[in-house]
Motif scaffolding. Structure first.
Motif, PDB file in Angstrom:
ATOM      1  N   SER A   1       0.822  -1.208   0.000  1.00 14.42           N
ATOM      2  CA  SER A   1       0.000   0.000   0.000  1.00 14.42           C
ATOM      3  C   SER A   1       0.853   1.254   0.000  1.00 14.42           C
ATOM      4  CB  SER A   1      -0.937   0.013   1.208  1.00 14.42           C
ATOM      5  OG  SER A   1      -1.913  -0.990   1.096  1.00 14.42           O
TER       6      SER A   1
ATOM      7  N   PHE B   1       0.663   3.955  -3.106  1.00 13.31           N
ATOM      8  CA  PHE B   1       0.064   5.238  -2.725  1.00 13.31           C
ATOM      9  C   PHE B   1       1.064   6.379  -2.887  1.00 13.31           C
ATOM     10  CE2 PHE B   1      -1.144   8.450   0.482  1.00 13.31           C
ATOM     11  CZ  PHE B   1      -2.440   8.725   0.057  1.00 13.31           C
TER      12      PHE B   1
ATOM     13  N   CYS C   1       0.694   9.648  -5.408  1.00 18.38           N
ATOM     14  CA  CYS C   1       0.679  10.991  -4.831  1.00 18.38           C
ATOM     15  C   CYS C   1       1.850  11.819  -5.332  1.00 18.38           C
ATOM     16  CB  CYS C   1       0.696  10.913  -3.305  1.00 18.38           C
ATOM     17  SG  CYS C   1      -0.888  10.404  -2.588  1.00 18.38           S
TER      18      CYS C   1
ATOM     19  N   ARG D   1      -1.711  13.783   2.658  1.00 23.90           N
ATOM     20  CA  ARG D   1      -1.678  12.360   2.325  1.00 23.90           C
ATOM     21  C   ARG D   1      -2.278  11.447   3.395  1.00 23.90           C
ATOM     22  NH1 ARG D   1       3.781  11.300  -1.307  1.00 23.90           N
ATOM     23  NH2 ARG D   1       3.585  13.203  -2.572  1.00 23.90           N
TER      24      ARG D   1
ATOM     25  N   ILE E   1      -6.020  11.651   3.125  1.00 23.34           N
ATOM     26  CA  ILE E   1      -6.518  11.023   1.901  1.00 23.34           C
ATOM     27  C   ILE E   1      -6.460   9.507   2.019  1.00 23.34           C
ATOM     28  CG2 ILE E   1      -5.982  10.616  -0.539  1.00 23.34           C
ATOM     29  CD1 ILE E   1      -5.236  13.535  -0.770  1.00 23.34           C
ATOM     30  N   ALA E   2      -5.352   8.973   2.535  1.00 23.64           N
ATOM     31  CA  ALA E   2      -5.233   7.523   2.711  1.00 23.64           C
ATOM     32  C   ALA E   2      -6.332   6.995   3.622  1.00 23.64           C
ATOM     33  CB  ALA E   2      -3.857   7.181   3.273  1.00 23.64           C
TER      34      ALA E   2
ATOM     35  N   VAL F   1      -9.597   7.000   1.685  1.00 20.85           N
ATOM     36  CA  VAL F   1      -9.626   5.919   0.705  1.00 20.85           C
ATOM     37  C   VAL F   1      -9.997   4.602   1.374  1.00 20.85           C
ATOM     38  CG1 VAL F   1      -8.219   4.525  -0.864  1.00 20.85           C
ATOM     39  CG2 VAL F   1      -8.035   7.016  -0.895  1.00 20.85           C
TER      40      VAL F   1
ATOM     41  N   MET G   1     -12.140  14.216  -0.848  1.00 21.41           N
ATOM     42  CA  MET G   1     -11.083  14.200  -1.855  1.00 21.41           C
ATOM     43  C   MET G   1     -11.353  15.219  -2.962  1.00 21.41           C
ATOM     44  SD  MET G   1      -9.863  10.228  -2.227  1.00 21.41           S
ATOM     45  CE  MET G   1     -11.471   9.478  -2.302  1.00 21.41           C
TER      46      MET G   1
ATOM     47  N   SER H   1      -9.816  10.070  -8.128  1.00 23.86           N
ATOM     48  CA  SER H   1     -10.483   8.929  -7.495  1.00 23.86           C
ATOM     49  C   SER H   1     -10.235   7.652  -8.296  1.00 23.86           C
ATOM     50  CB  SER H   1     -11.993   9.195  -7.389  1.00 23.86           C
ATOM     51  OG  SER H   1     -12.246  10.320  -6.570  1.00 23.86           O
TER      52      SER H   1
ATOM     53  N   LEU I   1      -6.762   6.378  -7.643  1.00 23.59           N
ATOM     54  CA  LEU I   1      -6.614   5.750  -6.332  1.00 23.59           C
ATOM     55  C   LEU I   1      -7.080   4.303  -6.355  1.00 23.59           C
ATOM     56  CD1 LEU I   1      -7.705   8.661  -3.972  1.00 23.59           C
ATOM     57  CD2 LEU I   1      -5.400   7.746  -4.287  1.00 23.59           C
TER      58      LEU I   1
ATOM     59  N   VAL J   1      -3.671   2.500  -7.245  1.00 22.10           N
ATOM     60  CA  VAL J   1      -3.230   2.116  -5.900  1.00 22.10           C
ATOM     61  C   VAL J   1      -3.766   0.743  -5.529  1.00 22.10           C
ATOM     62  CG1 VAL J   1      -3.306   2.700  -3.453  1.00 22.10           C
ATOM     63  CG2 VAL J   1      -3.013   4.516  -5.146  1.00 22.10           C
ATOM     64  N   GLU J   2      -5.087   0.593  -5.542  1.00 23.75           N
ATOM     65  CA  GLU J   2      -5.696  -0.653  -5.086  1.00 23.75           C
ATOM     66  C   GLU J   2      -5.236  -1.855  -5.918  1.00 23.75           C
ATOM     67  OE1 GLU J   2      -7.905  -1.349  -2.581  1.00 23.75           O
ATOM     68  OE2 GLU J   2      -7.761   0.679  -1.798  1.00 23.75           O
TER      69      GLU J   2
END
Length: 444
Positions: free
Chosen positions: A161, A165, A169, A179, A182-183, A186, A216, A259, A262, A266-267
């Motif tokens: 992660s 992330f 960013c 950050r 935001i994390a 999320v 966000m 979004s 992310l 990220v995911e």
């Protein structure tokens, strides 16, 4: 749930006991789900699931499951017949949510999608891409520095992660002060994306998710205003100051794009990394081969990790033009679901598809989509992140491995790893390289 194929004379019939629309199916162990998809691939035509499965084909909320490699790939490349609008996820996004938060690129078609993609592609200048490549290597080094120093127990939270992330960013130019919040947002927005949730969660989670999106959006709107006044060398500046046929992203469009990043950036990448460690642990001979000549085998290993794990299980499409696919005639208004997790195990394309083989060649998996206008824009960056991280993991700590099996989320959308216990050793090994980066300690 008992699953088997009912055969008729000279014809493969329905698969009894399989219901892809039933949340209980997605709570089965993953090997059982994959076995069910293998049976579905034996059918002559795509099978329908959900409401309206009787004679009224377009009634209810049912869908046809595209499970064969060729069908998923072809539907991906026929947007004039299989549209992403009004939405590729289940449930489809409400019209008011799109109006408030902006519409995601993944839900767009035609000129609207082409314009958005052109603006975004134009923003990825050679200079920005070169800086991103260098940053990926730096982030991987820092993440592993911190891992070695702090010896955490969960690979997902502390390594995968953090890696994905920070890269996103940094690419966007999100200041450090935003950050942590935001994390946190999320996590709240996505923690219940799976199908296993109680009554309270079904009532509470949507509101929490919308609050996270709203927060966000506010952050991105503020950053967009700052970058318009004082542009810097980051993606936010490039997007809001772009001039592609006189167009740039509005603050709301920027929020929707962030979004999407992310989730897609990220995911999915962190899940691929977590599955990668689990697979390399489960197959030590493959791990040893990769470690022996990393540069030789790295590209193939990353592709095989993505194929074998398939971080995104499915996307849906809406039929907008009559066509024939997989032996069935589809008519406008019907829904189809593209099951990438099944296509990537198709025996007609991949020899011994359940095996994990980093030397597999060719490996034309659909882990980043089946091609066409919605092929993943971030696929190159995701590959870079995975290679950089596993290079650090396999050349610095010793005996790094997962401990136990991944804690998977019951989901019909993504192959998410909630947690993955892991261990490694450093010891007083004179051959172990020292930290490559100064570890930044958090402020008290």
């Amino acid at each position: 749930m008992n699953i088997h194929v009912q055969a008729s004379a000279g014809h493969i019939g329905r698969v009894r006991g399989v219901d892809l629309a039933d949340p209980l199916f997605w709570q089965l162990p993953r090997p059982e789900r994959l076995a069910a998809f293998a049976l579905l691939r034996r059918l002559d035509t795509p099978m329908r699931f959900g409401e309206g499965t009787g004679s009224s084909r377009s009634a209810g909320k049912g869908f046809y499951a595209l499970v064969k490699y060729a069908d998923v790939r072809e539907a991906s490349r026929l947007p004039r017949h299989f549209a992403s609008a009004p939405g590729v996820t289940t449930p489809e996004p409400a019209a008011w949510a799109k109006a408030v938060f902006g519409n995601s690129m993944v839900n767009m078609d035609g000129a609207e999608h082409a314009t958005m993609r052109r603006i975004v592609s134009h923003a990825f200048t050679p200079r920005l891409l070169a800086a991103a490549e260098a940053d990926v290597r730096e982030v991987a080094g820092r993440v592993v520095d911190k891992m070695i120093a702090q010896r955490p127990h969960d690979f997902v939270a502390s390594v995968a992660s953090r890696m994905s992330f920070d890269v996103i960013c940094n690419l966007m130019g999100v200041p450090e002060r935003y950050r942590t919040e935001i994390a946190h947002r999320v996590d709240h927005a996505s923690e219940n994306i799976g199908v296993k949730r109680g009554v309270r969660a079904r009532f509470r989670v949507p509101g929490r998710g919308l609050r996270a999106l709203a927060h966000m959006q506010l952050v991105m709107a503020k950053l967009a205003r700052e970058r318009r006044r004082n542009p810097t060398d980051d993606l936010i500046s490039a997007l809001v100051c772009a001039d592609v046929d006189g167009q740039a992203l509005s603050s709301r469009q920027l929020g929707a794009f962030f979004s999407l990043l992310l989730v897609a950036g990220v995911e999915t990448t962190r899940n691929a990394m977590a599955h990668g460690l689990a697979l390399l642990t489960e197959h030590p001979e493959q791990c040893a081969l990769l470690a022996s000549e990393f540069d030789k085998y790295a590209d193939g290993a990353m592709e095989e990790i993505v194929r074998h794990s398939t971080p995104i299980i499915q996307f849906r499409r809406t039929v907008v033009g009559e066509c024939t696919l997989g032996g069935r005639v589809f008519v406008p208004g019907e829904k189809v679901v593209l099951f990438y997790t099944s296509a990537n195990r198709d025996e007609t394309v991949f020899a011994n598809p359940d095996a994990f083989d980093i030397t597999r060649n060719p490996n034309p998996h659909l882990g980043y989509g089946g091609g066409g206008p919605h092929y993943c824009l971030g696929s190159h960056l995701a590959r870079q992140e995975m290679k950089a991280l596993f290079h650090e993991l396999l050349t610095r700590p010793r005996d790094l491995r997962a401990v136990g099996i991944p804690d998977l989320v019951d989901s019909n959308f993504d192959n998410r790893v909630r947690a993955l216990p892991f261990t490694f050793s450093t010891g007083a090994d004179p051959d172990l390289p020292p930290p490559r980066h100064k570890t930044v300690q958090p402020k008290a």
